[in-house]
Design a protein around this motif. Structure first.
Motif, PDB file in Angstrom:
ATOM      1  N   LYS A   3       0.834  -1.190   0.000  1.00 21.37           N
ATOM      2  CA  LYS A   3       0.000   0.000   0.000  1.00 21.37           C
ATOM      3  C   LYS A   3       0.876   1.250   0.000  1.00 21.37           C
ATOM      4  CE  LYS A   3      -1.832  -1.153   3.901  1.00 21.37           C
ATOM      5  NZ  LYS A   3      -2.651  -1.121   5.144  1.00 21.37           N
ATOM      6  N   LYS A   4       0.324   2.332  -0.495  1.00 20.37           N
ATOM      7  CA  LYS A   4       0.996   3.626  -0.409  1.00 20.37           C
ATOM      8  C   LYS A   4       0.723   4.196   0.980  1.00 20.37           C
ATOM      9  CE  LYS A   4       2.412   5.910  -3.607  1.00 20.37           C
ATOM     10  NZ  LYS A   4       3.740   6.140  -4.229  1.00 20.37           N
ATOM     11  N   MET A  10       3.714  10.685  -1.165  1.00 16.39           N
ATOM     12  CA  MET A  10       2.277  10.629  -1.393  1.00 16.39           C
ATOM     13  C   MET A  10       1.754  11.979  -1.879  1.00 16.39           C
ATOM     14  SD  MET A  10      -0.417   9.460   1.544  1.00 16.39           S
ATOM     15  CE  MET A  10       0.625   8.044   1.921  1.00 16.39           C
ATOM     16  N   THR A  13      -4.135  13.578  -3.340  1.00 11.98           N
ATOM     17  CA  THR A  13      -5.175  12.658  -3.806  1.00 11.98           C
ATOM     18  C   THR A  13      -4.977  11.277  -3.185  1.00 11.98           C
ATOM     19  OG1 THR A  13      -5.370  13.840  -5.898  1.00 11.98           O
ATOM     20  CG2 THR A  13      -6.216  11.587  -5.837  1.00 11.98           C
ATOM     21  N   GLN A  14      -3.735  10.796  -3.168  1.00 12.80           N
ATOM     22  CA  GLN A  14      -3.452   9.494  -2.574  1.00 12.80           C
ATOM     23  C   GLN A  14      -3.717   9.494  -1.069  1.00 12.80           C
ATOM     24  OE1 GLN A  14       0.551   9.345  -4.024  1.00 12.80           O
ATOM     25  NE2 GLN A  14       0.033   7.976  -5.727  1.00 12.80           N
ATOM     26  N   GLU A  17      -7.442   9.152  -0.610  1.00 11.66           N
ATOM     27  CA  GLU A  17      -7.875   7.786  -0.933  1.00 11.66           C
ATOM     28  C   GLU A  17      -7.478   6.789   0.157  1.00 11.66           C
ATOM     29  OE1 GLU A  17      -6.001   7.218  -4.669  1.00 11.66           O
ATOM     30  OE2 GLU A  17      -7.598   8.201  -5.840  1.00 11.66           O
ATOM     31  N   GLY A  18      -6.408   7.096   0.884  1.00  9.30           N
ATOM     32  CA  GLY A  18      -5.928   6.182   1.922  1.00  9.30           C
ATOM     33  C   GLY A  18      -6.779   6.157   3.175  1.00  9.30           C
TER      34      GLY A  18
END
Length: 253
Positions: A3-4, A10, A13-14, A17-18
């Protein structure tokens, strides 16, 4: 597939989303680790543990590690950098307060260096008093905890303890062998008297920049250490989440 989870890598946006609601970060040092381990060893290990934990815990954001700690008791050995304790306290308070302002109020600290223990305690207590609803926990000494969690016969010398000794060399050989020079390893188990906790300078107890016996370090032992530590932290977090991060008893006065 990983996973990021690492903040510096990061995008916004990421991050959204996390769905991150927890944070973890390492506190390390920039100091001599004998003749055989890298100067950033404490940072690399504590950050490595944080990254592995975040892969196993949903919603866990890994913050940038603190790369320089309180190391002036090691600075007779080159090339050691150090912060003053009061400076590290303020750095940690700023990181904690910034994280809280961004909406994350469950924070885990993974410490990699003995000189950071007192500053972490002072900073975390101060922030907790200012923000009673925030949860802050720390693993102050992974090198001690690993010895407690593993079978007693895992290590050959001094229960694996020491600075750049058997345990620390082992976990380093497992996590980043390309940065290690085990053929250069030398160390000594210091002959400290029983009783009071002596506030030594490191050159008083070893001529090598290492204590313990780093020649006994192996990647196999390091893998056992790393896995048991990650599992221990993950289980602790899972247990807290089951209890909605509540603990203790609130007395009505």
């Amino acid at each position: 597939m990983s996973k990021k989870v690492y903040h510096p890598e990061m995008t916004y946006t990421q991050f959204k989303e996390g769905k991150f609601n927890k944070a973890i970060f390492g506190v390390g040092s920039a100091e001599n680790h004998g003749f055989h381990l890298p100067f950033g060893n404490d940072t690399l290990v504590s950050h490595g543990i944080a990254m592995a934990v975040a892969q196993k815990v949903d919603g866990m954001l890994v913050l940038p590690p603190v790369n320089v700690g309180v190391s002036y008791h090691y600075d007779d050995f080159p090339f050691t950098l150090t912060l003053r304790p009061e400076v590290l306290i303020e750095v940690l308070k700023d990181i904690l307060n910034s994280t809280i302002r961004q909406g994350i109020n469950r924070i885990i600290i993974i410490n990699g260096h003995d000189g950071n223990i007192a500053p972490i305690e002072i900073a975390a207590r101060s922030v907790k008093v200012a923000h009673p609803d925030v949860f802050i926990a720390s693993l102050d000494a992974w090198w001690v905890k690993a010895g407690e969690l593993l079978p007693q016969d895992t290590f050959e010398v001094w229960n694996g303890l020491g600075h750049a000794g058997e345990g620390e060399t082992s976990i380093s050989l497992y996590l980043f062998p390309e940065l290690c020079q085990p053929e250069e390893a030398q160390g000594v188990v210091p002959d400290l008297p029983e009783g009071l906790d002596i506030k030594w300078k490191f050159n008083e107890i070893t001529p090598y920049g290492a204590t313990g016996d780093p020649t006994k370090g192996t990647a196999e032992k390091g893998k056992k250490m790393f896995n048991v530590l990650v599992d221990y932290i993950v289980k602790s977090i899972q247990d807290l989440e089951k209890n909605q991060w509540k603990y203790g008893v609130m007395l009505k006065m």
